[in-house]
Design an enzyme around this catalytic site. Structure first.
Site, mmCIF file in Angstrom:
data_model
loop_
_atom_site.group_PDB
_atom_site.id
_atom_site.type_symbol
_atom_site.label_atom_id
_atom_site.label_comp_id
_atom_site.label_asym_id
_atom_site.label_seq_id
_atom_site.Cartn_x
_atom_site.Cartn_y
_atom_site.Cartn_z
ATOM 1 N N TYR A 96 0.856 -1.186 0.000
ATOM 2 C CA TYR A 96 0.000 0.000 0.000
ATOM 3 C C TYR A 96 0.886 1.228 0.000
ATOM 4 O O TYR A 96 1.923 1.232 -0.664
ATOM 5 C CB TYR A 96 -0.995 -0.050 1.162
ATOM 6 C CG TYR A 96 -2.197 0.833 0.895
ATOM 7 C CD1 TYR A 96 -2.985 0.600 -0.234
ATOM 8 C CD2 TYR A 96 -2.512 1.898 1.712
ATOM 9 C CE1 TYR A 96 -4.067 1.421 -0.524
ATOM 10 C CE2 TYR A 96 -3.598 2.713 1.430
ATOM 11 C CZ TYR A 96 -4.370 2.476 0.311
ATOM 12 O OH TYR A 96 -5.428 3.287 0.014
ATOM 13 N N ARG A 149 -8.985 10.675 -8.299
ATOM 14 C CA ARG A 149 -8.072 11.300 -7.359
ATOM 15 C C ARG A 149 -7.363 10.194 -6.587
ATOM 16 O O ARG A 149 -7.897 9.663 -5.620
ATOM 17 C CB ARG A 149 -8.819 12.227 -6.400
ATOM 18 C CG ARG A 149 -9.492 13.395 -7.091
ATOM 19 C CD ARG A 149 -10.199 14.299 -6.097
ATOM 20 N NE ARG A 149 -10.861 15.414 -6.758
ATOM 21 C CZ ARG A 149 -11.549 16.362 -6.126
ATOM 22 N NH1 ARG A 149 -11.655 16.320 -4.802
ATOM 23 N NH2 ARG A 149 -12.127 17.350 -6.805
ATOM 24 N N LYS A 167 -5.953 -1.927 -0.611
ATOM 25 C CA LYS A 167 -6.726 -1.768 0.626
ATOM 26 C C LYS A 167 -7.304 -3.104 1.084
ATOM 27 O O LYS A 167 -7.245 -3.446 2.276
ATOM 28 C CB LYS A 167 -7.864 -0.764 0.417
ATOM 29 C CG LYS A 167 -7.441 0.682 0.512
ATOM 30 C CD LYS A 167 -8.657 1.597 0.573
ATOM 31 C CE LYS A 167 -8.217 3.036 0.827
ATOM 32 N NZ LYS A 167 -9.372 3.943 1.002
#
Length: 236
Positions: A96, A149, A167
């Site tokens: 991540y 975004r 995630k």
């Protein structure tokens, strides 16, 4: 979902959810028709973790380590998640933030295998129908993005799929959620990133972003479809 009682031989070794690779015992190798398909030595989880960590640490860059770990997830989920759990502080930044940002920027370049579910504007009117193509029937958590975004990197279009994948990997490792109960989703509604639109290997829809009422109608249909298919799902 298939289980080890139904899968044997090469089909079992090719199933990331149930493959244990060299950790299959002598008895399992006979019962599951794996004899001859694996090296002779039966390896413990500890031995496998040691080998994988050593191989990963040989990689020259974090993005190469990301690719290596993604490939491990594709072939042996239990080893992948055990690796995260036992080496969290070292592995988390690789799967991540911050490495996932670079992985998203290079998503098309490092693409190796299919992960996640993609919905495009062309799917309007049949999102519920195509959800039946997803192989799992008890999805409990969906992480969805439209890629506009991404971690301060701006509009990355379909390349943003790296975020839901990353995630959910952490949710599985840290919260004990079964991988079969997760679903990364990309609402691929185009991109306003001209560099991506001109990139010949970009994997997303080649059009400017869908906006306004058409966009919201697509989102509404998606939410209605997934809550019908998976009544117990949490959507992030």
């Amino acid at each position: 979902m298939s289980n080890t009682k139904e899968l044997t031989g090469v089909a079992l070794l090719n199933n990331a959810a149930y493959n244990k690779s060299t950790a299959f015992t002598e008895e399992e190798r006979d019962r599951l028709k794996l004899r001859g398909l694996l090296p002779a030595a039966v390896g413990s989880m500890k031995t496998q973790l040691s080998r994988v960590m050593a191989n990963m640490r040989r990689k020259d860059s974090d993005i190469e380590k990301y690719i290596f770990l993604s490939a491990l997830q594709d072939r042996n989920e239990r080893l992948f998640y055990r690796l995260i759990i036992e080496n969290f502080h070292e592995i988390m930044p690789l799967i991540y933030t911050p490495t996932v940002g670079q992985a998203c920027k290079e998503f098309a370049n490092i693409f190796r295998s299919e992960k996640g579910f993609y919905v495009t504007a062309k799917d309007r009117g049949r999102i519920r129908e195509i959800l039946d193509n997803w192989p799992h029937d008890d999805v409990r958590i969906i992480v969805v993005t439209d890629g506009e975004r991404i971690l301060g990197l701006g509009d990355l279009g379909a390349n943003g799929m790296g975020i839901p994948i990353g995630k959910l990997s952490l949710y599985c490792a840290c919260a004990g959620i079964s991988p079969e109960q997760t679903m990364p989703v990309m609402l691929d509604v185009g991109t306003d990133n001209e560099e991506l639109l001109k990139d010949p290997i970009y994997l997303g829809t080649r059009q400017n972003r869908l906006r306004g009422d058409e966009y919201y109608q697509l989102v509404d249909e998606f939410v209605a479809a997934v809550t019908d298919r998976y009544p117990n799902v949490l959507i992030q």
